[in-house]
Design an enzyme around this catalytic site. Sequence first.
Site, PDB file in Angstrom:
ATOM      1  CG  ASN A 142      -1.713   1.264   1.368  1.00  0.00           C
ATOM      2  OD1 ASN A 142      -1.782   2.067   0.443  1.00  0.00           O
ATOM      3  ND2 ASN A 142      -2.331   1.458   2.528  1.00  0.00           N
ATOM      4  CD1 TRP A 143       3.482   1.094  -2.904  1.00  0.00           C
ATOM      5  CD2 TRP A 143       3.735   2.439  -4.681  1.00  0.00           C
ATOM      6  NE1 TRP A 143       4.351   0.478  -3.788  1.00  0.00           N
ATOM      7  CE2 TRP A 143       4.514   1.282  -4.886  1.00  0.00           C
ATOM      8  CE3 TRP A 143       3.731   3.421  -5.670  1.00  0.00           C
ATOM      9  CZ2 TRP A 143       5.290   1.082  -6.025  1.00  0.00           C
ATOM     10  CZ3 TRP A 143       4.490   3.239  -6.814  1.00  0.00           C
ATOM     11  CH2 TRP A 143       5.265   2.070  -6.982  1.00  0.00           C
ATOM     12  CE  LYS A 144       0.024   3.372   4.789  1.00  0.00           C
ATOM     13  NZ  LYS A 144       0.162   3.527   6.229  1.00  0.00           N
ATOM     14  CG  HIS A 171      -5.655   2.267   5.349  1.00  0.00           C
ATOM     15  ND1 HIS A 171      -5.165   3.200   6.229  1.00  0.00           N
ATOM     16  CD2 HIS A 171      -4.669   1.358   5.167  1.00  0.00           C
ATOM     17  CE1 HIS A 171      -3.921   2.871   6.556  1.00  0.00           C
ATOM     18  NE2 HIS A 171      -3.602   1.757   5.919  1.00  0.00           N
ATOM     19  CD  GLU A 209      -2.605   5.768   6.669  1.00  0.00           C
ATOM     20  OE1 GLU A 209      -2.649   5.705   5.424  1.00  0.00           O
ATOM     21  OE2 GLU A 209      -1.647   5.317   7.335  1.00  0.00           O
ATOM     22  CD  GLU A 211      -3.200  -1.925   7.617  1.00  0.00           C
ATOM     23  OE1 GLU A 211      -2.115  -2.217   7.103  1.00  0.00           O
ATOM     24  OE2 GLU A 211      -3.788  -0.862   7.391  1.00  0.00           O
ATOM     25  N   GLY A 239       2.944   2.757  10.648  1.00  0.00           N
ATOM     26  CA  GLY A 239       3.921   3.824  10.441  1.00  0.00           C
ATOM     27  C   GLY A 239       4.692   4.215  11.684  1.00  0.00           C
ATOM     28  CB  SER A 242       5.605  -1.394  12.002  1.00  0.00           C
ATOM     29  OG  SER A 242       5.228  -0.058  12.282  1.00  0.00           O
ATOM     30  N   GLY A 289       2.944  -1.032   4.225  1.00  0.00           N
ATOM     31  CA  GLY A 289       2.946   0.380   3.860  1.00  0.00           C
ATOM     32  C   GLY A 289       4.327   0.830   3.413  1.00  0.00           C
ATOM     33  N   GLY A 290       5.015   1.552   4.282  1.00  0.00           N
ATOM     34  CA  GLY A 290       6.302   2.165   3.947  1.00  0.00           C
ATOM     35  C   GLY A 290       7.292   1.247   3.231  1.00  0.00           C
TER      36      GLY A 290
HETATM   37  P1  13P Z   1       3.311   0.738   7.551  1.00  0.00           P
HETATM   38  O1  13P Z   1       3.749  -0.587   6.990  1.00  0.00           O
HETATM   39  O2  13P Z   1       4.034   1.903   6.949  1.00  0.00           O
HETATM   40  O3  13P Z   1       3.298   0.729   9.047  1.00  0.00           O
HETATM   41  O4  13P Z   1       1.785   0.944   7.099  1.00  0.00           O
HETATM   42  C1  13P Z   1       0.884  -0.070   7.299  1.00  0.00           C
HETATM   43  C2  13P Z   1      -0.345   0.232   6.536  1.00  0.00           C
HETATM   44  O5  13P Z   1      -1.089   1.126   6.890  1.00  0.00           O
HETATM   45  C3  13P Z   1      -0.610  -0.552   5.319  1.00  0.00           C
HETATM   46  O6  13P Z   1      -1.888  -0.323   4.853  1.00  0.00           O
END
Ligand code: 13P
Length: 240
Positions: free
Chosen positions: A8-10, A91, A93, A164, A170, A202, A223-224
């Site tokens: 997930n590149w956000k 999600h 966010e 999650e 993050g 994470s 994510g990251g």
């Molecule tokens: P991180 O892997 O950056 O913690 O993000 C997780 C996430 O929100 C994936 O959707």
Amino acid sequence: MRKQVVGNWKMNGSTAVIDEVLDALKTERHAADVSVSVPYLYLGGAVAKLAGTQYRVGAQNVSEFGDGAYTGEVSARMLKDVGCSLAIVGHSERRRYFAESDEAVIAKLARLLEVGLYAVVCVGETLAERDSGRAESRIEAQLARLHTLMARGAGPDRFCIAYEPVWAIGTGRAASGDQIAAMHEVIKRHLGASYAVLYGGSVKAANAASIMALPGVDGVLVGGASLDAREFGEICRAAG
Ligand code: 13P
């Protein structure tokens, strides 16, 4: 069950990152089902780049409405039209910054199911909910509404759940093995063992293998680390 790795590149990435990460991904074959969810703008480019490979492209959101006068929205039909295979919905966010409700999440899931796109449905508790002993009930409340769609035929081939915990996203602080295994068990008890449950929060190359070895963990939502070609490649290998 085959493991799933979903990047997930956000709201990150660029044409240069697409070239770097997806070109690297294409040099290998993985035993797991791997997909990358990129920002809407980059969907077409990512689909073109991954054409003919095992890798699938996903969106990070979808409109809860069908085509029509909804300025700025993107419909499930459009996602399918550009060659997208899946979308993430719910999600944390989106729930937090865009006030997305549980009802809206279910409406989005319904739109995806109508056009035959696979959905990754996110659930998770906040730190305050966990600290006050309400983590399980929060997750169960998020899952409860899925039953209407399951009764209408939304089986394990149509959607999976991504657990999650909000406090692990993050932060560099993944949930512990015990916390992950316990919540995945709750989710599978609620929906049925055949529904895949991914963990997100994470996930890195360094912890991916041990997380995916936990009971009830059918893959990861990353994510990251999914923006880093080397890290993401290692996570995909760990799923094999
Ligand atoms: P991180 O892997 O950056 O913690 O993000 C997780 C996430 O929100 C994936 O959707």
